[in-house]
Design an enzyme around this catalytic site. Structure first.
Site, short mmCIF file in Angstrom:
data_model
loop_
_atom_site.label_atom_id
_atom_site.label_comp_id
_atom_site.label_asym_id
_atom_site.label_seq_id
_atom_site.Cartn_x
_atom_site.Cartn_y
_atom_site.Cartn_z
N ARG A 29 56.03 10.84 35.39
CA ARG A 29 55.54 10.45 36.73
C ARG A 29 54.68 11.56 37.34
O ARG A 29 54.75 11.85 38.53
CB ARG A 29 56.70 10.14 37.68
CG ARG A 29 57.55 8.96 37.29
CD ARG A 29 56.78 7.65 37.36
NE ARG A 29 57.65 6.50 37.14
CZ ARG A 29 57.94 5.99 35.96
NH1 ARG A 29 57.45 6.54 34.86
NH2 ARG A 29 58.72 4.94 35.87
N SER B 146 60.47 2.13 42.26
CA SER B 146 61.41 3.25 42.44
C SER B 146 60.92 4.15 43.56
O SER B 146 59.77 4.58 43.55
CB SER B 146 61.50 4.09 41.16
OG SER B 146 61.92 3.31 40.09
N GLU C 227 58.94 9.39 44.91
CA GLU C 227 57.95 9.09 43.87
C GLU C 227 56.60 8.61 44.41
O GLU C 227 55.56 9.13 44.02
CB GLU C 227 58.53 8.05 42.89
CG GLU C 227 57.68 7.88 41.65
CD GLU C 227 57.68 6.47 41.13
OE1 GLU C 227 57.09 5.58 41.77
OE2 GLU C 227 58.28 6.24 40.05
#
Ligand code: FAD
Ligand code: EPU
Length: 341
Positions: free
Chosen positions: A166, A240, A335
């Site tokens: 990520r 998420s 995130e």
């Protein structure tokens, strides 16, 4: 011809459906329109915010300056048609999931595990999208950008993009400095399936198929995702909300003595990745609602917006981070990209 609008509501341009207004807004469907938009903002000395599908942003305030929605289309095979390696050139404005389906129809394999991820192709490198055992970086060849400050075209290789979990150059030193206009992917006419992800393995095992095809992997990933993740058009969300934290194996062993059910995965460097959804659920947050926002009742890693604001969401996220840190001694990192004045 570039058309710039003023005071544009962004509610329908972000999958969390957060109320936010762009001071100026335009859509660009070609590189020349993009150059025009950049020159317009430069001349007025306005900041620029780039937007794709809005599925990984938290708009916690209005956006000053020019918001540019990237709508550059096109999917092109650039390798020789008889070659097994399929090199494709994808415009940044192509819808990611439609791209995955199109490549499967063409017999260009490799993106099947990345089915049903919302958003546009141009944003895929920003956080190196990943799911069910595959990351964009596994299928990546290069990308083309325009540098915001100079308007210059720059091609970047796999190495230049510094992909991680990520993570990429575009979240670090290159943050807010480049527009990605094209993503070049390396697919294959040969089938080479990745079936190690536990949920995928279990799903396919239960189907007792004689032979698994890439299309079946894509269908399986879509079915698993639909069973867990809320559809943003029904319950606004950004997937998420926190990254899965990576910690030392010693810290994991200590935690496991107290919490034997702790979910962790081995990393190549010897450290371990924890399932943040498990931590958030164990801290008691799954399914809660507060001030118009909440935690999804099937997946505790997904924060949802019923009728709240970005600030309400960030306040809930802060409370969750504090309680997970207090209970497990583990920090959770947000995130999606947060925009807050
Ligand atoms: P946006 O949200 O519009 O933008 C994200 C960031 O990228 C912003 O900072 C923006 O400025 C920048 N950006 C966008 N386009 C460009 C461009 N052309 N050039 C430069 N910068 C740009 N992600 C995963 O990795 N795996 C998943 O499994 C996953 N599942 C999800 C499930 C749901 C239900 C949702 C809502 C999200 C999920 N996500 C997942 C997150 C999201 O889909 C991805 O991060 C996606 O790549 C974001 O694309 P976007 O076009 O919506 O980007
Ligand atoms: N879990 C719980 N409770 C929950 C949620 C999850 O105990 O409420 C446990 C599950 O039982 C499982 C583990 O956590 O043992 C992992 O859950 P899951 O397979 O659903 O994946 P995840 O780690 O929660 C990650 C990605 C997703 C990606 C899936 C599949 C991150 C931050 N998230 O989720 O990506 O789709 O794996 O690969 O890495 C996104 O980035 O937006 C996203 C949705």
């Amino acid at each position: 011809m570039l058309s710039v609008q003023q005071q544009v509501p962004l509610l329908k341009y972000n999958t969390l459906a957060l109320p936010s207004t762009a001071e100026y807004f335009c859509k660009v469907s070609s590189e020349s329109e993009l150059q025009e938009a950049l020159a317009w903002a430069r001349q007025k000395q306005l900041p620029i915010t780039l937007l794709g599908g809005g599925s990984n942003v938290v708009l916690a305030s209005d956006l000053a300056g020019l918001v540019i929605y990237i709508a550059i289309s096109g999917i092109e095979l650039i390798s020789e048609p008889n070659q097994a390696e399929k090199l494709i050139r994808v415009g940044a404005g192509e819808d990611w999931h439609q791209l995955v389906l199109y490549t499967l129809q063409q017999g260009w394999y490799g993106l099947e595990n990345l089915s049903l991820i919302p958003g546009l192709a141009g944003a895929a490198p920003i956080q190196n999208i990943g799911a069910y055992g595959v990351e964009l970086s596994d299928r990546f060849h290069s990308l083309e950008t325009i540098e915001l400050s100079s308007g210059q075209s720059i091609t970047m290789t796999l190495e230049d993009c510094e992909f991680g979990y990520r993570d990429s150059f575009f979240k670090g030193a290159g943050r807010d400095q480049y527009v990605i206009t094209t993503v070049n992917l390396k697919l294959s006419a040969k089938v080479n399936l990745c079936l190690e992800y536990p949920a995928l393995q279990q799903y396919l095992k239960a189907k007792t198929l004689a032979e698994v095809t890439p299309q079946q992997v894509s269908d399986a990933v879509c079915a698993i995702r639909r069973s867990k993740l809320p559809d943003p058009t029904e319950i606004p969300n950004a997937g998420s909300f926190f990254k899965n934290p990576v910690i030392s194996s010693e810290q994991v062993e200590t935690l496991k003595q107290k919490y034997p059910g702790l979910v962790s995965y081995e990393q190549a460097d010897g450290r371990k990745k924890l399932a943040a959804g498990w931590l958030v659920e164990q801290a008691g947050w799954k399914g809660i609602t507060s001030s118009g926002v909440g935690v999804h009742d099937h997946q505790a890693l997904v924060l949802v917006n019923y009728h709240g604001t970005g600030k309400d969401l960030l306040s809930l996220a802060g409370d969750i981070q504090a309680s997970v840190l207090d209970k497990f001694g583990v920090s959770l990192e947000i995130e999606p990209r947060v925009y807050c004045k």
